[in-house]
Design a protein around this motif. Structure first.
Motif, short mmCIF file in Angstrom:
data_model
loop_
_atom_site.label_atom_id
_atom_site.label_comp_id
_atom_site.label_asym_id
_atom_site.label_seq_id
_atom_site.Cartn_x
_atom_site.Cartn_y
_atom_site.Cartn_z
N GLY A 76 94.36 -49.88 114.28
CA GLY A 76 93.25 -49.16 113.68
C GLY A 76 93.60 -47.72 113.34
O GLY A 76 93.30 -47.23 112.24
N LEU A 77 94.26 -47.05 114.27
CA LEU A 77 94.66 -45.67 114.02
C LEU A 77 95.72 -45.60 112.93
O LEU A 77 95.73 -44.67 112.11
N GLY B 71 97.64 -45.92 106.43
CA GLY B 71 97.62 -47.10 105.59
C GLY B 71 98.81 -48.01 105.83
O GLY B 71 99.57 -48.32 104.92
N ILE B 72 99.01 -48.43 107.09
CA ILE B 72 100.20 -49.20 107.44
C ILE B 72 100.21 -50.60 106.84
O ILE B 72 101.16 -51.34 107.01
N ASP B 73 99.16 -50.96 106.10
CA ASP B 73 99.15 -52.24 105.39
C ASP B 73 99.65 -52.08 103.96
O ASP B 73 99.55 -53.00 103.15
N ILE C 2 104.94 -45.28 114.21
CA ILE C 2 105.08 -45.81 115.57
C ILE C 2 104.31 -47.11 115.70
O ILE C 2 104.82 -48.11 116.22
N ALA C 3 103.06 -47.12 115.22
CA ALA C 3 102.23 -48.32 115.33
C ALA C 3 102.85 -49.50 114.58
O ALA C 3 102.91 -50.62 115.11
N ALA C 4 103.31 -49.28 113.36
CA ALA C 4 103.87 -50.36 112.56
C ALA C 4 105.09 -50.98 113.23
O ALA C 4 105.26 -52.20 113.24
#
Length: 300
Positions: free
Chosen positions: A51-52, A58-60, A160-162
């Motif tokens: 979510g963050l 916009g990691i998508d 980091i999240a991706a």
């Protein structure tokens, strides 16, 4: 400097720092159990990171922004949770005021969402603890940079999240790790057990961590006794945990395999954070000939 996961997986100094990190995470949970529940299981932690990451970066592959449909699509694509679980997570975060709808969105039908100050503060604490461990390894100045420029978290978190979401060794380092981290509040219980390790002997088949109290664990982490007993019973049947004598009346031990799974998970996670930092700011200086900093909750 950044660190390859292969280098950290046998580095006793790194794992000593990781145990300090575990103690900090347990302390942070005690300070605010409701906020910390976001990260108390692998699934919830991954959803929070997703979510963050959507909001900040916009990691998508699209423009930055968070709204329910986009979040659910991303979670489903990456097999983090079901449609209903993803929607329930968004609703829970709105209810507890870790997320809020934008007051005057440019496209009202999408109902864009943003993290609240409380959510950003919790993420910042998580980031601070991890940067502190990395600084302790190479004498770097990541913490000083972050304290001076706290807004950099918005630039670094999406990458980091991706990478965390795409890394199978972070998500599934082993069967016992999965047992704990996919259970409700199991992640923080696992951190607690690891934080009880006083000295590290990588050659020992078992590490005795002293007596543990189910009552204390239940009270501290707001989980039922039945849930804790079921979790420990399953781990015991796998040969991953146990007692040196009578169950519940003697010292508790963790198997070498369980500890190694936790260690492997941490090496991958810290390698990701270190690499993203280096890509943004360059290599850190060579280690200084000083004692590594002591991790304390007061530093937060």
């Amino acid at each position: 400097m950044s660190f390859a996961a292969e280098e950290l997986t046998s580095d006793l100094g790194f794992f000593t720092a990781v145990l300090g990190c575990a103690r900090e995470m347990v302390a942070a949970y005690a300070d605010n159990p409701r906020a910390s529940s976001i990260f108390a299981s692998q699934q919830r932690w991954l959803m929070a990171q997703a979510g963050l990451g959507l909001y900040y970066g916009g990691i998508d592959g699209e423009q930055p922004g968070l709204y329910a449909r986009r979040f659910v699509d991303y979670v489903l694509k990456h097999e983090i949770a079901s449609h209903n679980t993803a929607l329930s997570f968004i609703q829970e975060m709105l209810t507890y005021r870790f997320l809020r709808y934008l007051a005057d969105p440019p496209i009202k039908r999408l109902r864009p969402i943003e993290p609240t100050e409380a959510a950003v503060e919790h993420l910042s604490k998580w980031f601070y603890i991890h940067l502190m461990v990395l600084d302790s390894l190479d004498g770097g100045n990541r913490i000083a940079t972050f304290v001076e420029r706290p807004e950099i978290i918005a630039a670094l978190q999406p990458a980091i999240a991706a990478r965390i979401i795409a890394n199978d060794r972070v998500r599934h380092p082993g069967e016992t790790f999965d047992l704990f981290t996919w259970a409700n509040s199991g992640g923080v219980v696992m951190d607690y057990l690891m934080s009880r390790i006083a000295t590290i002997d990588p050659t020992a088949a078992r590490m005795v961590i002293g007596p543990i109290s189910f009552t204390e664990i239940c009270d501290r982490f707001l989980i039922s006794r039945t849930h804790v007993k079921r979790l420990m019973s399953k781990a015991s049947s796998m040969g991953s945990v146990g007692w040196t004598g009578s169950p519940g009346k003697s010292h508790f031990w963790l198997s070498r395999g369980f500890i190694q799974e936790y260690w492997d998970y941490q090496t991958e996670k810290f390698a990701i954070i270190g690499a993203v930092w280096e890509e943004a700011f360059g290599a850190q200086p060579e280690p200084a000939p000083t004692e590594p900093p002591i991790l304390t909750s007061a530093a937060l």
